[in-house]
Design an enzyme around this catalytic site. Structure first.
Site, mmCIF file in Angstrom:
data_model
loop_
_atom_site.group_PDB
_atom_site.id
_atom_site.type_symbol
_atom_site.label_atom_id
_atom_site.label_comp_id
_atom_site.label_asym_id
_atom_site.label_seq_id
_atom_site.Cartn_x
_atom_site.Cartn_y
_atom_site.Cartn_z
ATOM 1 N N ASN A 1 -1.081 26.664 41.048
ATOM 2 C CA ASN A 1 -1.246 27.389 39.788
ATOM 3 C C ASN A 1 -0.014 27.248 38.887
ATOM 4 O O ASN A 1 -0.136 27.289 37.660
ATOM 5 C CB ASN A 1 -1.563 28.867 40.040
ATOM 6 C CG ASN A 1 -0.478 29.611 40.789
ATOM 7 O OD1 ASN A 1 -0.058 29.189 41.872
ATOM 8 N ND2 ASN A 1 -0.011 30.711 40.226
ATOM 9 N N HIS A 2 1.167 27.032 39.463
ATOM 10 C CA HIS A 2 2.352 26.871 38.619
ATOM 11 C C HIS A 2 2.368 25.506 37.939
ATOM 12 O O HIS A 2 2.804 25.400 36.777
ATOM 13 C CB HIS A 2 3.627 27.106 39.433
ATOM 14 C CG HIS A 2 3.933 28.557 39.591
ATOM 15 N ND1 HIS A 2 4.852 29.223 38.824
ATOM 16 C CD2 HIS A 2 3.391 29.495 40.413
ATOM 17 C CE1 HIS A 2 4.885 30.503 39.171
ATOM 18 N NE2 HIS A 2 4.011 30.683 40.133
#
Length: 243
Positions: A75-76
């Site tokens: 997700n980063h």
């Protein structure tokens, strides 16, 4: 972007997976040295979240250029791409608040290069081992059968919504302590949710042991599913109960 990538069996050396790195590559190298990792024949697979929060996020390009290092998109990585390429002020704020400061100190050309590099990572990886197939995603597999995820990410099941988002963001399996597991695969390796030691729920191995927040890196041998350091059956995996 190819959202799904397959790796054939490693006949020369060992395969390992590692939890969330978050810009702590020097610490990761020390963990590899401790297990005698041999970059000539061994391979390392990352569950994603290579960047943000740590001091060495900008080294991600060096690591992704290594011929033995492979990663899924966490997700980063998705936040980097979405905040930069979509040019959303909301996305920028969320990324900045979650450790993205390093990125906004770069030149616009470097930002483009990093965003493109991270956007090109697959959402899921599968690795053939002597003991069977192992899947790797950042947070969770959204289907009860691994082949369904493969089909969804390779375009054979068009029209499904939120598949990438579940793979990168979901915590429902570990929050619910769901031990049903994923069929059609020997094991699925994930990170995303910090645990003080690996949490094994069915055949899903949660291995983000918080190296970036004062914990340690866990490396798991994909053939044997043995963890380094070993899992202590006397300890709970819940990070909040960490002594």
């Amino acid at each position: 972007m190819n959202k799904f990538k397959r790796f054939e069996i490693n006949t020369a050396g060992r395969d390992f997976a590692v939890g969330d790195v978050h810009g702590h590559f020097t610490k990761l190298q020390a963990a590899l040295d401790a297990i005698g990792f041999n970059p000539v024949v061994d391979r390392l697979f990352s569950v994603g979240d290579l960047v943000d929060r740590g001091p060495e996020s900008a080294d991600v390009n060096t690591w992704l250029a290594k011929p033995w290092f492979f990663a899924v998109q966490g997700n980063h990585e998705a936040m980097v791409y979405e905040a930069h390429r979509v040019n959303s002020s909301n996305g920028f704020g969320v990324h900045l608040a979650n450790g993205g400061v390093w990125f906004y100190g770069l030149s616009s050309l470097d930002q483009d290069a990093y965003a493109n590099l991270l956007a090109d990572l697959p959402v899921a990886i599968e690795v053939e081992t002597p003991e069977g197939l192992v899947g790797i995603v950042h947070a969770d597999c959204p289907f009860p059968v691994w082949s369904m995820l493969r089909d969804a990410l390779t375009g054979l099941m068009p029209g499904l919504l939120n598949v990438d988002a579940v793979c990168q963001w979901s915590r429902s399996r570990i929050t619910d302590e769901n031990c049903e597991g994923i069929s059609d695969v020997r094991a699925v390796i994930v990170g995303h949710t910090p645990v003080r030691q690996p949490a094994i729920l069915g055949n899903v191995y949660h291995i983000d042991t918080g190296a970036w927040m004062g914990g340690h890196f866990t490396l798991i041998d994909l053939a044997t599913l043995e963890c380094y350091p070993p899992v202590n059956p006397k300890l709970n995996w819940d990070w909040e109960e960490r002594a």
